[in-house]
Scaffold this motif. Structure first.
Motif, PDB file in Angstrom:
ATOM      1  N   ARG A 191       0.830  -1.204   0.000  1.00  0.00           N
ATOM      2  CA  ARG A 191       0.000   0.000   0.000  1.00  0.00           C
ATOM      3  C   ARG A 191       0.874   1.267   0.000  1.00  0.00           C
ATOM      4  O   ARG A 191       2.075   1.201   0.199  1.00  0.00           O
ATOM      5  N   LYS A 192       0.217   2.380  -0.223  1.00  0.00           N
ATOM      6  CA  LYS A 192       0.920   3.670  -0.212  1.00  0.00           C
ATOM      7  C   LYS A 192       0.497   4.441   1.028  1.00  0.00           C
ATOM      8  O   LYS A 192      -0.706   4.508   1.353  1.00  0.00           O
ATOM      9  N   GLY A 193       1.466   5.019   1.714  1.00  0.00           N
ATOM     10  CA  GLY A 193       1.176   5.805   2.892  1.00  0.00           C
ATOM     11  C   GLY A 193       1.481   7.279   2.676  1.00  0.00           C
ATOM     12  O   GLY A 193       2.446   7.639   2.013  1.00  0.00           O
ATOM     13  N   VAL A 194       0.637   8.144   3.238  1.00  0.00           N
ATOM     14  CA  VAL A 194       0.835   9.594   3.195  1.00  0.00           C
ATOM     15  C   VAL A 194       0.755  10.124   4.617  1.00  0.00           C
ATOM     16  O   VAL A 194      -0.171   9.770   5.362  1.00  0.00           O
ATOM     17  N   ILE A 195       1.733  10.904   4.996  1.00  0.00           N
ATOM     18  CA  ILE A 195       1.703  11.572   6.301  1.00  0.00           C
ATOM     19  C   ILE A 195       1.406  13.043   6.057  1.00  0.00           C
ATOM     20  O   ILE A 195       2.224  13.777   5.489  1.00  0.00           O
ATOM     21  N   ALA A 196       0.202  13.439   6.445  1.00  0.00           N
ATOM     22  CA  ALA A 196      -0.217  14.840   6.281  1.00  0.00           C
ATOM     23  C   ALA A 196       0.001  15.575   7.598  1.00  0.00           C
ATOM     24  O   ALA A 196      -0.436  15.114   8.655  1.00  0.00           O
ATOM     25  N   LYS A 197       0.699  16.697   7.540  1.00  0.00           N
ATOM     26  CA  LYS A 197       1.014  17.474   8.750  1.00  0.00           C
ATOM     27  C   LYS A 197      -0.037  18.568   8.901  1.00  0.00           C
ATOM     28  O   LYS A 197       0.138  19.702   8.454  1.00  0.00           O
ATOM     29  N   SER A 198      -1.124  18.199   9.538  1.00  0.00           N
ATOM     30  CA  SER A 198      -2.297  19.067   9.601  1.00  0.00           C
ATOM     31  C   SER A 198      -2.277  19.942  10.852  1.00  0.00           C
ATOM     32  O   SER A 198      -1.870  19.489  11.931  1.00  0.00           O
ATOM     33  N   PRO A 199      -2.740  21.180  10.756  1.00  0.00           N
ATOM     34  CA  PRO A 199      -2.838  22.025  11.949  1.00  0.00           C
ATOM     35  C   PRO A 199      -3.868  21.461  12.919  1.00  0.00           C
ATOM     36  O   PRO A 199      -4.806  20.763  12.512  1.00  0.00           O
ATOM     37  N   ILE A 200      -3.701  21.749  14.207  1.00  0.00           N
ATOM     38  CA  ILE A 200      -4.608  21.174  15.200  1.00  0.00           C
ATOM     39  C   ILE A 200      -5.650  22.152  15.719  1.00  0.00           C
ATOM     40  O   ILE A 200      -6.664  21.740  16.272  1.00  0.00           O
ATOM     41  N   GLY A 201      -5.413  23.458  15.569  1.00  0.00           N
ATOM     42  CA  GLY A 201      -6.383  24.413  16.078  1.00  0.00           C
ATOM     43  C   GLY A 201      -5.727  25.614  16.725  1.00  0.00           C
ATOM     44  O   GLY A 201      -4.730  26.144  16.238  1.00  0.00           O
ATOM     45  N   VAL A 202      -6.269  26.032  17.855  1.00  0.00           N
ATOM     46  CA  VAL A 202      -5.775  27.220  18.546  1.00  0.00           C
ATOM     47  C   VAL A 202      -4.711  26.825  19.564  1.00  0.00           C
ATOM     48  O   VAL A 202      -4.931  25.946  20.398  1.00  0.00           O
ATOM     49  N   VAL A 203      -3.555  27.459  19.478  1.00  0.00           N
ATOM     50  CA  VAL A 203      -2.442  27.236  20.404  1.00  0.00           C
ATOM     51  C   VAL A 203      -2.324  28.452  21.319  1.00  0.00           C
ATOM     52  O   VAL A 203      -2.258  29.594  20.850  1.00  0.00           O
ATOM     53  N   TYR A 204      -2.292  28.201  22.609  1.00  0.00           N
ATOM     54  CA  TYR A 204      -2.260  29.252  23.625  1.00  0.00           C
ATOM     55  C   TYR A 204      -0.840  29.412  24.150  1.00  0.00           C
ATOM     56  O   TYR A 204      -0.238  28.457  24.643  1.00  0.00           O
ATOM     57  N   GLY A 205      -0.298  30.623  24.052  1.00  0.00           N
ATOM     58  CA  GLY A 205       1.048  30.910  24.521  1.00  0.00           C
ATOM     59  C   GLY A 205       1.036  31.796  25.751  1.00  0.00           C
ATOM     60  O   GLY A 205       0.388  32.851  25.763  1.00  0.00           O
ATOM     61  N   ILE A 206       1.749  31.375  26.792  1.00  0.00           N
ATOM     62  CA  ILE A 206       1.914  32.166  28.014  1.00  0.00           C
ATOM     63  C   ILE A 206       3.374  32.599  28.042  1.00  0.00           C
ATOM     64  O   ILE A 206       4.271  31.757  28.161  1.00  0.00           O
ATOM     65  N   GLN A 207       3.618  33.889  27.923  1.00  0.00           N
ATOM     66  CA  GLN A 207       4.972  34.365  27.658  1.00  0.00           C
ATOM     67  C   GLN A 207       5.439  35.412  28.667  1.00  0.00           C
ATOM     68  O   GLN A 207       4.633  36.145  29.228  1.00  0.00           O
ATOM     69  N   PRO A 208       6.761  35.492  28.886  1.00  0.00           N
ATOM     70  CA  PRO A 208       7.325  36.421  29.866  1.00  0.00           C
ATOM     71  C   PRO A 208       7.649  37.777  29.238  1.00  0.00           C
ATOM     72  O   PRO A 208       7.442  38.008  28.046  1.00  0.00           O
ATOM     73  N   TRP A 209       8.243  38.627  30.056  1.00  0.00           N
ATOM     74  CA  TRP A 209       8.450  40.022  29.695  1.00  0.00           C
ATOM     75  C   TRP A 209       9.833  40.308  29.121  1.00  0.00           C
ATOM     76  O   TRP A 209      10.070  41.382  28.595  1.00  0.00           O
ATOM     77  N   ASN A 210      10.783  39.383  29.214  1.00  0.00           N
ATOM     78  CA  ASN A 210      12.177  39.774  28.952  1.00  0.00           C
ATOM     79  C   ASN A 210      12.466  40.033  27.477  1.00  0.00           C
ATOM     80  O   ASN A 210      13.365  40.802  27.138  1.00  0.00           O
ATOM     81  N   PHE A 211      11.715  39.391  26.579  1.00  0.00           N
ATOM     82  CA  PHE A 211      11.792  39.698  25.150  1.00  0.00           C
ATOM     83  C   PHE A 211      10.359  39.886  24.652  1.00  0.00           C
ATOM     84  O   PHE A 211       9.757  38.956  24.116  1.00  0.00           O
TER      85      PHE A 211
END
Length: 465
Positions: free
Chosen positions: A121-141
């Motif tokens: 058989r033939k296989g395909v790996i699709a790199k699909s987005p998953i949705g909303v990603v939440y980032g919690i980030q600091p102040w230094n940059f």
């Protein structure tokens, strides 16, 4: 008031060089928070169908817009957290470079992979987005911390939420405006003005599919545990006390110059700053003499002035904590070679400081000193230096100074227990190379293509042969 949060549910930013209030921003209500999340998800639902090439065009446009508005963003970052203006400009340049590289590399990194299966058989790996990603980030940059995860996830097709540190709220909002002015669909990158309790609720919402956080190991544990309750993936980039080894054959002048820059860059408030300096006995006296003199020559002052080497720390509580760590280290046997005294002036300033006789059991040895304080540790020889370097619960970055680059490379590859190693130089991050650590410094990787695949669905599709 904690982290800029006042009782009337607002965030107030303060200039750490002058201690003057800058702006006040109202926090979202719970209903506004959920509405913002839903709008981001709706924008994601359209964005995920764009081709990699189309997403790349927008990222390139963001890079151009960052360069065009560099002075405005740089000055705001300096006003909000106190970094030298030139450091702020460098930060914007790095952010623009991340946009360019991600746009160029993204289509190949995220392309479908085809595989021939053993049964025909033939296989395909699709790199699909998953949705909303939440980032919690600091102040230094204020710009880079947001750009580092946001641009990779936008390229992957995800939506992005940002909860920034309260003291750089304005920088986060300006970054959103820059993204949208460059052509990013509205709501796809959303700044969440929320408190800690709201953040916990947001993590649990079904539309949030992943969480990435940069900060201290203590905060990372709490957030990872909260995300784990909801079976969602995390990426954690946490603190460190990076060791720089000065081996017996090191170029001492280069080591001194580089280790000063590595300690005071960004006012010493960088997770991957050089912090512990492990020097072999053979060159110890020469290094310490040169290093103490050079750190003593560091000029403290207005971060907008070109001649200033070192600006203020970002907040008063951060400076007070650093000074307490110095005092505790001295009480346990460390010696102050230069600095170590709180300046009598307006602003949250702390001088470039060198501690010697640093040993286990002292904060200067065991903890992260998040400010311009260097810990110098004597090692018997090169082997002992590597042992001491790895004698840490952290493992983000580190450095090696040696005239034998081949040997240094071998040490870095086989023995240095960190995510990054810099040989005969100091660096923060480059778009082409992975960024992240091991042990209490966290897990997951950003940059170098790795960040684009942290929050995707590697979807296996099989077809008849």
């Amino acid at each position: 008031m904690k982290d800029g949060l006042s009782p009337d549910r607002a965030l107030t930013t303060t200039n750490p060089a002058t201690e003057e209030a800058l702006e006040t921003y109202p926090l979202m209500t719970d209903a506004e928070m959920v509405a913002a999340l839903e709008a981001c998800h709706a924008a994601f639902d359209r964005w995920r169908l764009e081709t990699h090439a189309e997403r790349g065009k927008v990222l390139r446009a963001i890079g151009r817009e960052l360069r065009e508005r560099k002075e405005d963003l740089a000055l705001l970052m300096t006003r909000e957290m106190g970094k030298r203006l030139q450091d702020s400009r460098d930060e914007v340049d790095l952010c623009a470079a991340i946009c360019d590289w991600t746009a160029e590399a993204g289509p190949e990194v995220l392309a479908d992979e085809e595989r021939s299966l053993q049964d025909g058989r033939k296989g395909v790996i699709a790199k699909s987005p998953i949705g909303v990603v939440y980032g919690i980030q600091p102040w230094n940059f204020p710009a880079y911390q947001a750009v580092r995860y946001a641009i990779a996830n936008l390229m992957a097709g995800n939506g992005v939420l940002l909860k920034h540190a309260g003291n750089c709220t304005g920088s986060g909002l300006l970054l959103r405006d820059i993204f949208e002015d460059a052509g990013l669909p509205k709501d796809l990158f959303t700044v969440m003005l929320i408190d800690h309790d709201q953040s916990d609720a947001l993590i649990g919402h079904k539309l949030v599919r992943g969480v990435t956080m940069t900060g201290s190991a203590a905060s990372g544990r709490k957030i990872a545990a909260k995300v784990g309750e909801h079976l969602k993936k995390t990426v954690m980039e946490l603190g460190s006390n990076d060791a720089y080894l000065v081996l017996e054959d090191a170029d001492i002048d280069l080591a001194v110059k580089t280790c000063v820059a590595g300690r005071i860059y960004n006012n010493g408030q960088t997770c991957v700053n050089a912090k512990r300096f492990i020097v072999t006995d053979k060159v110890y006296d020469a290094f310490v003499e040169g290093y103490v003199q050079a750190m003593g020559d560091v000029t403290l002052g207005d971060p907008t002035e070109e001649e200033t080497d070192l600006g203020p720390m970002a907040r008063k509580d951060l400076r007070d904590t650093l000074h307490e760590q110095v005092e505790k280290s001295v009480a346990k046997g460390a010696k102050i070679a230069v600095g170590g005294e709180m300046p009598a002036r307006t602003g949250y300033f702390y001088p470039a400081t060198v501690l010697t006789d640093v040993a286990p059991g002292q904060p200067a040895y065991d903890e992260e000193l998040f400010g311009p304080v260097a810990s110098v540790i004597r090692a018997r020889d090169d082997e002992d230096a590597m042992r001491i370097a790895n004698d840490s619960r952290f493992g983000l970055g580190g450095g090696i100074f040696s005239r034998d680059e081949a040997r240094a490379r071998k040490l870095a590859k086989e023995h240095f227990d960190t995510g990054m190693v810099f040989i005969n130089h100091f660096n923060l991050a480059t778009p082409e190379m992975p960024f992240g650590g091991v042990k209490d410094s966290g897990y997951g990787r950003e940059h170098g293509g790795f960040g684009m695949t942290e929050f995707i669905n590697a979807k296996a599709i099989t077809l008849p042969g």
